[in-house]
Design a protein around this motif. Structure first.
Motif, mmCIF file in Angstrom:
data_model
loop_
_atom_site.group_PDB
_atom_site.id
_atom_site.type_symbol
_atom_site.label_atom_id
_atom_site.label_comp_id
_atom_site.label_asym_id
_atom_site.label_seq_id
_atom_site.Cartn_x
_atom_site.Cartn_y
_atom_site.Cartn_z
ATOM 1 N N MET A 422 4.827 -6.862 -5.291
ATOM 2 C CA MET A 422 5.109 -7.724 -4.173
ATOM 3 C C MET A 422 5.053 -7.010 -2.458
ATOM 4 O O MET A 422 4.765 -7.334 -2.114
ATOM 5 N N GLU A 423 4.875 -5.594 -2.999
ATOM 6 C CA GLU A 423 4.156 -4.755 -1.311
ATOM 7 C C GLU A 423 2.837 -5.697 -0.706
ATOM 8 O O GLU A 423 2.322 -5.837 0.625
ATOM 9 N N HIS A 424 1.637 -5.396 -2.151
ATOM 10 C CA HIS A 424 0.856 -6.305 -1.385
ATOM 11 C C HIS A 424 0.634 -7.608 -1.275
ATOM 12 O O HIS A 424 0.061 -7.957 -0.409
ATOM 13 N N VAL A 425 1.672 -8.482 -1.881
ATOM 14 C CA VAL A 425 1.768 -9.525 -1.193
ATOM 15 C C VAL A 425 2.302 -9.380 -0.256
ATOM 16 O O VAL A 425 1.367 -10.316 1.196
ATOM 17 N N TYR A 426 3.294 -9.084 0.249
ATOM 18 C CA TYR A 426 3.630 -9.283 1.900
ATOM 19 C C TYR A 426 2.416 -8.109 2.572
ATOM 20 O O TYR A 426 2.470 -9.235 3.633
ATOM 21 N N GLY A 427 1.422 -7.609 2.350
ATOM 22 C CA GLY A 427 0.490 -7.234 3.051
ATOM 23 C C GLY A 427 -0.919 -7.952 2.908
ATOM 24 O O GLY A 427 -1.145 -8.350 4.291
ATOM 25 N N ILE A 429 0.276 -11.335 3.378
ATOM 26 C CA ILE A 429 1.233 -12.273 4.242
ATOM 27 C C ILE A 429 1.001 -11.647 5.436
ATOM 28 O O ILE A 429 0.521 -12.927 6.382
ATOM 29 N N PHE A 430 0.896 -10.617 5.441
ATOM 30 C CA PHE A 430 1.408 -10.200 7.173
ATOM 31 C C PHE A 430 -0.284 -10.253 7.880
ATOM 32 O O PHE A 430 -0.749 -10.513 8.842
ATOM 33 N N ILE A 431 -1.301 -10.104 7.172
ATOM 34 C CA ILE A 431 -2.570 -10.103 7.330
ATOM 35 C C ILE A 431 -2.911 -11.540 8.186
ATOM 36 O O ILE A 431 -3.708 -11.273 9.116
#
Length: 486
Positions: A422-427, A429-431
């Motif tokens: 999930m942290e990759h998905v958050y990353g 989304i942030f980008i």
């Protein structure tokens, strides 16, 4: 009549070949070699042979990437060259995306370095146990704000500090390297055993190797400083590539020997569990030297932090001149320093220091860094096709460009495909939320009268003025490139 009133209010070209090498050594050798060995070993499944191979491969990949990016700084010899290049090649939205990511990754890197400095400074007071978090964070904030005040004195003051601190850090690292070589040369069973059966250890999977590369490449991430400060380098067309070719191999040799020395004294498990690897190493070899090593490492990390502030503030300065940040950030003080840009960076980093995890900080900033490097290479290819006659003092071979793109894709996509989290998905989304912010803050932003008043008040508070040479030698005509040497 005050003679200082006739000085040109602009960034000065004060860095030659020697100081360029010093900047590379200062910016690169710092936090990385004292924190990344832990991460590289962890994601290498504690495999010594794989770990050392990754350190060597990171040096090669860094040199390829750095030489590819050197074309940006030599073609557009201005401060914040990467940002200006992206705006010119891929458009304002991509340049803003670069700005959006860097406004977060630069404070992440600076916070990592600040916390590492405080850890190495305080740890000798707590022999045998980890130092408390509160004193570490307070000291990290104190060092950070001292650094901001130092940078306000201008690049020449900072360059002098880099020369002194680089000698200190190289002395410490040479001592660590030399001691490791002597221990291995003595042939004691305990020291040699970890290398004899290295090939029999467990092998990491592909996603772990990608994570290990991110940890190792973090230690080399300071090599982009010359592009960030291209507007302050003498004869950038020659000095930027020459400094990279001489500086990065020196860094690589020191990193490999330091890791060999760590492994000659400590087991992989001890390295992974240590908060301060070099101090744990010293405690086993010469406990009485712990204070000296601690001071040398703290000086080393402080100089690296100084380079990070220089690089990040020039990016903010350039974005302000291009109209994607408030104009106040492009104003200079009497020492030709963008004081307000430095202040913004220090404030953002102070917020990050309050809560952080070193290994996770390295992972997040590493993914974003290589995403941007991939964009730079795509823009480089596009500009070569669109503007083949643009003057290029230094032109990198095409295989280097495609190699850099392949490296970026491997480091970004492998963790996402093999072990998605999930942290990759958050990353992600942030980008890409940066594009939404671009649409809101650039296309819909209306400059009100009250905002102009705030700018005037800040200008008086920081005692800064707009630079006289807005374009720093870059012609607005695409076919014309002029460089001003001061």
């Amino acid at each position: 009549d005050n003679p200082d009133s006739h000085k040109s209010m602009q960034l000065l070209r004060a860095i030659g070949f020697f100081r360029g090498n010093i900047l590379i050594l200062s910016a690169t050798i710092g936090a990385g070699i004292f924190v990344s060995p832990k991460g590289v070993l962890k994601y290498s499944s504690l495999n010594v042979a794989v770990s050392l191979s990754i350190w060597a491969a990171c040096a090669v990949l860094t040199l390829i990437s750095a030489l590819s990016h050197a074309e940006l700084g030599t073609t557009f010899p201005i401060s914040g060259a990467q940002y200006y290049f992206l705006k010119r090649s891929l458009g304002s939205s991509v340049a803003f995306l670069n700005l959006w990511i860097k406004l977060f990754t630069h404070p992440l890197r600076l916070a990592t370095e600040s916390l590492l400095l405080s850890t190495y400074t305080i740890q000798p007071f707590y022999a045998g146990c980890p130092a408390p978090e509160l004193p570490k964070r307070c000291l990290a904030l104190a060092a950070l704000w001292s650094l901001g005040l130092l940078n306000a004195r201008g690049v020449q003051t900072v360059a002098w500090l880099q020369t002194v601190s680089t000698l200190a850090k190289m002395t410490v690292l040479c001592f660590i390297c030399f001691t490791g070589i002597v221990l291995l040369g003595m042939g004691e069973r305990e020291n040699v055993a970890r290398f004899e059966n290295a090939l029999d250890a467990e092998l990491p999977d592909v996603s772990q190797i990608a994570e290990a590369f991110l940890q190792g490449l973090f230690a080399y991430s300071g090599t982009s400083i010359l592009n960030s400060m291209a507007g302050e380098i003498k004869n950038p067309g020659k000095n930027i590539p020459k400094s990279l070719i001489t500086g990065i191999p020196m860094v690589a040799v020191v990193y490999l020997l330091a890791n060999v020395s760590y492994l000659a004294v400590l087991t992989p498990k001890e390295i992974v569990s240590a908060d301060a690897v070099a101090l744990t190493w010293t405690d086993k070899i010469i406990p009485s030297m712990q204070w000296v090593i601690s001071f040398g490492i703290s000086t080393s990390v402080f100089s690296t932090m100084c380079c990070t502030v220089l690089s990040a503030s020039r990016m903010i300065y350039r974005a302000s001149q291009e109209g994607q940040l408030p104009f106040i950030f492009s104003m200079l003080n009497k020492h030709s320093c963008p004081t307000t840009a430095v202040s913004q960076l220090i404030i953002l980093t102070s917020i990050v220091i309050i809560t952080s995890d070193l290994i996770n900080l390295i992972r997040y900033s590493g993914l974003a860094l290589w995403f941007l490097r991939g964009l730079h290479m795509i823009g480089l290819l596009k500009l070569r096709y669109q503007e083949p006659n643009l003057p290029r003092p230094y032109k990198v071979p095409l295989p280097f460009i495609f190699g850099s793109i392949a490296i970026s894709l491997f480091l970004i996509l492998t963790p996402l495909i093999k072990t998605p989290k999930m942290e990759h998905v958050y990353g992600l989304i942030f980008i890409f939320s940066g594009l939404l912010c671009y649409w809101i803050h650039v296309h819909l932003n209306q400059h009100s009268v009250s905002f102009v008043k705030v700018t005037c008040y800040l200008q008086l508070l920081f005692n800064v003025s707009p630079p006289e040479d807005h374009n720093e030698g870059i012609s607005t005509e695409k076919s014309d490139l002029k460089v001003i040497f001061l």
